[in-house]
Motif scaffolding. Structure first.
Motif, mmCIF file in Angstrom:
data_model
loop_
_atom_site.group_PDB
_atom_site.id
_atom_site.type_symbol
_atom_site.label_atom_id
_atom_site.label_comp_id
_atom_site.label_asym_id
_atom_site.label_seq_id
_atom_site.Cartn_x
_atom_site.Cartn_y
_atom_site.Cartn_z
ATOM 1 N N MET A 1 4.475 1.024 -10.714
ATOM 2 C CA MET A 1 3.882 0.756 -9.424
ATOM 3 C C MET A 1 3.400 2.067 -8.805
ATOM 4 O O MET A 1 4.107 3.066 -8.807
ATOM 5 N N ARG A 2 2.210 2.043 -8.269
ATOM 6 C CA ARG A 2 1.660 3.244 -7.649
ATOM 7 C C ARG A 2 2.138 3.363 -6.205
ATOM 8 O O ARG A 2 2.134 2.394 -5.460
ATOM 9 N N MET A 3 2.533 4.571 -5.842
ATOM 10 C CA MET A 3 2.998 4.836 -4.481
ATOM 11 C C MET A 3 2.211 6.020 -3.932
ATOM 12 O O MET A 3 1.959 6.991 -4.647
ATOM 13 N N PHE A 4 1.840 5.921 -2.673
ATOM 14 C CA PHE A 4 1.186 7.023 -1.984
ATOM 15 C C PHE A 4 2.191 7.704 -1.077
ATOM 16 O O PHE A 4 3.003 7.046 -0.440
ATOM 17 N N LYS A 5 2.125 9.021 -1.006
ATOM 18 C CA LYS A 5 2.937 9.787 -0.067
ATOM 19 C C LYS A 5 2.014 10.122 1.102
ATOM 20 O O LYS A 5 1.076 10.908 0.966
ATOM 21 N N VAL A 6 2.284 9.509 2.246
ATOM 22 C CA VAL A 6 1.410 9.622 3.408
ATOM 23 C C VAL A 6 2.078 10.497 4.460
ATOM 24 O O VAL A 6 3.222 10.265 4.828
ATOM 25 N N THR A 7 1.356 11.492 4.930
ATOM 26 C CA THR A 7 1.813 12.323 6.038
ATOM 27 C C THR A 7 0.900 12.024 7.221
ATOM 28 O O THR A 7 -0.320 12.113 7.105
ATOM 29 N N ALA A 8 1.512 11.660 8.358
ATOM 30 C CA ALA A 8 0.725 11.270 9.525
ATOM 31 C C ALA A 8 1.292 11.911 10.781
ATOM 32 O O ALA A 8 2.449 12.325 10.824
ATOM 33 N N CYS A 9 0.462 11.969 11.796
ATOM 34 C CA CYS A 9 0.836 12.528 13.083
ATOM 35 C C CYS A 9 0.605 11.435 14.137
ATOM 36 O O CYS A 9 -0.507 10.930 14.266
#
Length: 67
Positions: A1-9
């Motif tokens: 399964m593909r996972m994205f590592k998301v950094t948000a403000c």
């Protein structure tokens, strides 16, 4: 399964009434590929900004005709 590592403000909701001290909160989380669009909409509705998106697990270029 593909996972994205998301950094948000995202602006902090604690002192939003005063408008004097608006603090931003940075967070990083893993988001599955299937839920990426929903997570993107959620961050933008909260008034946040997506800083960085990385491919955490899975193969780069898969399902795009590149691999």
């Amino acid at each position: 399964m593909r996972m994205f590592k998301v950094t948000a403000c995202v602006p902090s909701q604690t002192r939003i009434r005063t408008q004097r001290e608006l603090q931003n909160t940075f967070f990083t989380k893993l988001v599955p590929y299937d839920n990426w669009f929903r997570e993107q909409q959620r961050i933008q509705k909260m008034g946040g900004k997506i800083v960085k998106v990385e491919l955490a697990t899975g193969q780069q270029g898969r399902n795009t005709g590149l691999a």
